[in-house]
Design an enzyme around this catalytic site. Structure first.
Site, PDB file in Angstrom:
ATOM      1  N   SER A  42       0.824  -1.213   0.000  1.00  0.00           N
ATOM      2  CA  SER A  42       0.000   0.000   0.000  1.00  0.00           C
ATOM      3  C   SER A  42       0.853   1.255   0.000  1.00  0.00           C
ATOM      4  O   SER A  42       2.049   1.235   0.318  1.00  0.00           O
ATOM      5  CB  SER A  42      -0.948   0.027   1.212  1.00  0.00           C
ATOM      6  OG  SER A  42      -0.398   0.729   2.297  1.00  0.00           O
ATOM      7  N   VAL A  43       0.202   2.366  -0.339  1.00  0.00           N
ATOM      8  CA  VAL A  43       0.846   3.679  -0.349  1.00  0.00           C
ATOM      9  C   VAL A  43       1.316   4.084   1.043  1.00  0.00           C
ATOM     10  O   VAL A  43       2.218   4.907   1.196  1.00  0.00           O
ATOM     11  CB  VAL A  43      -0.138   4.733  -0.921  1.00  0.00           C
ATOM     12  CG1 VAL A  43      -1.298   4.958   0.039  1.00  0.00           C
ATOM     13  CG2 VAL A  43       0.559   6.040  -1.254  1.00  0.00           C
ATOM     14  N   LYS A  44       0.731   3.490   2.089  1.00  0.00           N
ATOM     15  CA  LYS A  44       1.020   3.895   3.457  1.00  0.00           C
ATOM     16  C   LYS A  44       2.434   3.527   3.906  1.00  0.00           C
ATOM     17  O   LYS A  44       2.915   4.056   4.916  1.00  0.00           O
ATOM     18  CB  LYS A  44      -0.003   3.270   4.418  1.00  0.00           C
ATOM     19  CG  LYS A  44      -1.447   3.664   4.149  1.00  0.00           C
ATOM     20  CD  LYS A  44      -1.705   5.128   4.431  1.00  0.00           C
ATOM     21  CE  LYS A  44      -3.198   5.445   4.379  1.00  0.00           C
ATOM     22  NZ  LYS A  44      -3.489   6.846   4.721  1.00  0.00           N
ATOM     23  N   ASP A  45       3.100   2.630   3.193  1.00  0.00           N
ATOM     24  CA  ASP A  45       4.485   2.293   3.547  1.00  0.00           C
ATOM     25  C   ASP A  45       5.364   3.541   3.550  1.00  0.00           C
ATOM     26  O   ASP A  45       6.263   3.688   4.379  1.00  0.00           O
ATOM     27  CB  ASP A  45       5.073   1.291   2.544  1.00  0.00           C
ATOM     28  CG  ASP A  45       4.475  -0.087   2.660  1.00  0.00           C
ATOM     29  OD1 ASP A  45       3.590  -0.286   3.520  1.00  0.00           O
ATOM     30  OD2 ASP A  45       4.881  -0.976   1.888  1.00  0.00           O
TER      31      ASP A  45
END
Length: 453
Positions: A42-45
């Site tokens: 995910s982009v949250k990394d």
């Protein structure tokens, strides 16, 4: 040799992929920034690493400490990867609307998961905002991340995601479309892109039950807009500091159903297996199509992987229960076709009321047909049994024939659904379907409601 020193070094530089069939009605080049290629899918990394590194640098997070965060799952996964590599403990506080897959994945990477109710006010002590703060206060040597107001969130996308998109499009991007939750992605990317070219339009995707769109347009935080919704990863009932409304040119709202339907369409039409917010983004993109011209380059960001929604949007039963499957229900057989092989649960006239109650509990049903050697002769439902119990506390030991009501009507497989619906009344909560092979199936009011689109 070409290798990374640890998994964190593989974060970023995700591909930009041209979308084709699903955006055929949009007269522009549409490119997806596919963030599932990050190691945590995910982009949250990106912002997980940035927030932890900044907290280490200024002493908020100390060696051996415990990281605490309220998350919809993806930020928790990113934090978990960093915690493993850097030697921290992690507690993720998550709302009960999030998919079971997200919770299981967090536990698999060593996080302690605390589940909180979704349908409560942010200030409620049971909300995942409040529980996160309380745990941070009670846990020694801990750090509360607070991704909503932690400005390292948007800074990560200003430093990484924005420059990547600018470079990959050779500066030709004209529109950026993304779902808005914490606001870090839209604000960080938006700030970078507008510094490069102020004419680039930044569009946010919101959901019904969230406050962003109206607040952006009117400056009014309308609590009447806040209600529980199914879509994951976007929308909020608060105004996070990371949402810089001055950078956003507009919002469009997408329904839960459309978000779910388009999540599946992306997989089937583009062979890209992504999550719920991506479906919302594509539907939102189509709602905005009049804003795009043939020479435009539109970038839409796909937040996370479809693997986190296998039990939800990618599950036919889950979709059907919510009326999200595009099915043509016209006859009795259409209502029961997906569970037609299930055995019909019955009770005999001479069995005791306690046997019927036990069967209702075991199979989690509310109505049971009553039979004798000649066939269907009556019915019982939980309302009848409750009424009988109020009148006579010893009813459990009486035979069913003393409390049963009229038998359920019986219809054929091809009976129109309109005719089936007319058979339901205050006195009748079910209809039996003759399967024409000596067996029968039951249709309840719940089944009829579930078939309504």
């Amino acid at each position: 040799m070409d290798f990374s020193n640890n998994i964190l070094e593989t974060i970023g530089n995700t591909p930009l992929v041209k979308l084709n069939k699903i955006v055929a009605e949009i007269d522009a080049l549409v490119l997806a920034k596919v963030e599932t290629f990050n190691p945590g899918n995910s982009v949250k990394d990106r912002m997980a690493v940035k927030m932890i590194e900044d907290a280490e640098a200024d002493g908020r997070l100390k060696p051996g400490g415990t990281i605490i965060e309220g998350t919809s799952g993806n930020t928790g996964m990113g934090l978990a990867l960093v915690a493993i590599v850097k030697g921290y403990k992690l507690i993720c506080v998550i709302s009960d609307k999030q998919s079971k897959e997200k919770m299981d994945i967090l536990r698999a990477v060593g996080a302690k998961v605390v589940v909180c109710p979704t349908d409560v006010e942010p200030s409620d002590p049971r909300s995942y905002y409040s529980v996160s703060k309380r745990l941070a206060e009670e846990t020694p040597n801990s750090w509360y991340v607070n991704q909503y107001d932690n400005m390292s969130n948007s800074l990560a996308h200003y430093e990484q995601t924005g420059p990547e998109i600018w470079k990959q499009t050779e500066g030709k991007i004209t529109h950026f479309v993304v779902g808005v939750g914490t606001g870090g992605t839209i604000s960080g990317v938006g700030k970078y892109l507008k510094e490069k070219n102020p004419n680039i339009k930044i569009w946010g995707i919101d959901t019904y039950g969230s406050v962003f769109k109206k607040y952006h347009e009117t400056g009014i935080f309308d609590e009447n807009e806040i209600y529980s919704y199914i879509t994951e990863g976007i929308g909020e009932d608060i105004l996070p500091k990371n949402v810089d409304f001055s950078l956003i040119d507009g919002f469009t709202k997408v329904t839960d159903k459309d978000a779910a339907v388009y999540t599946r369409k992306i997989a089937l039409e583009e062979a890209i297996f992504v999550g719920n917010s991506a479906g919302a983004c594509i539907k939102g993109l189509l709602q905005l199509k009049e804003h795009f011209k043939p020479e435009d380059v539109v970038v839409v960001l796909f937040h996370d992987s479809g693997s986190r929604y296998v039990g939800k949007m990618f599950n036919d039963d889950w979709m059907r229960e919510r009326g999200f499957l595009e099915e043509n229900v016209t006859k009795a057989e259409d209502v029961i076709k997906d569970h037609i092989d299930k055995e019909l649960i019955v009770v005999r006239t001479e069995e005791l009321v306690s046997h019927a109650i036990e069967r209702m509990r075991k199979y989690k049903i509310s109505q049971i047909p009553v039979v004798d050697i000649n066939g269907f002769v009556g019915s019982v439902d939980e309302t009848d049994l409750f009424r009988s119990y109020v009148e006579d506390k010893n009813v459990a030991e009486k035979p069913i024939k003393e409390v049963m009501g009229k038998p359920f009507p019986i219809v054929r497989l091809g009976t129109p659904i309109e005719e089936v619906s007319k058979l339901f009344s205050k006195e009748n909560d079910a209809v039996l379907v003759d399967l024409e092979n000596g067996h029968h199936h039951i249709i309840t009011k719940y089944d009829i409601i579930g078939s309504i689109k």
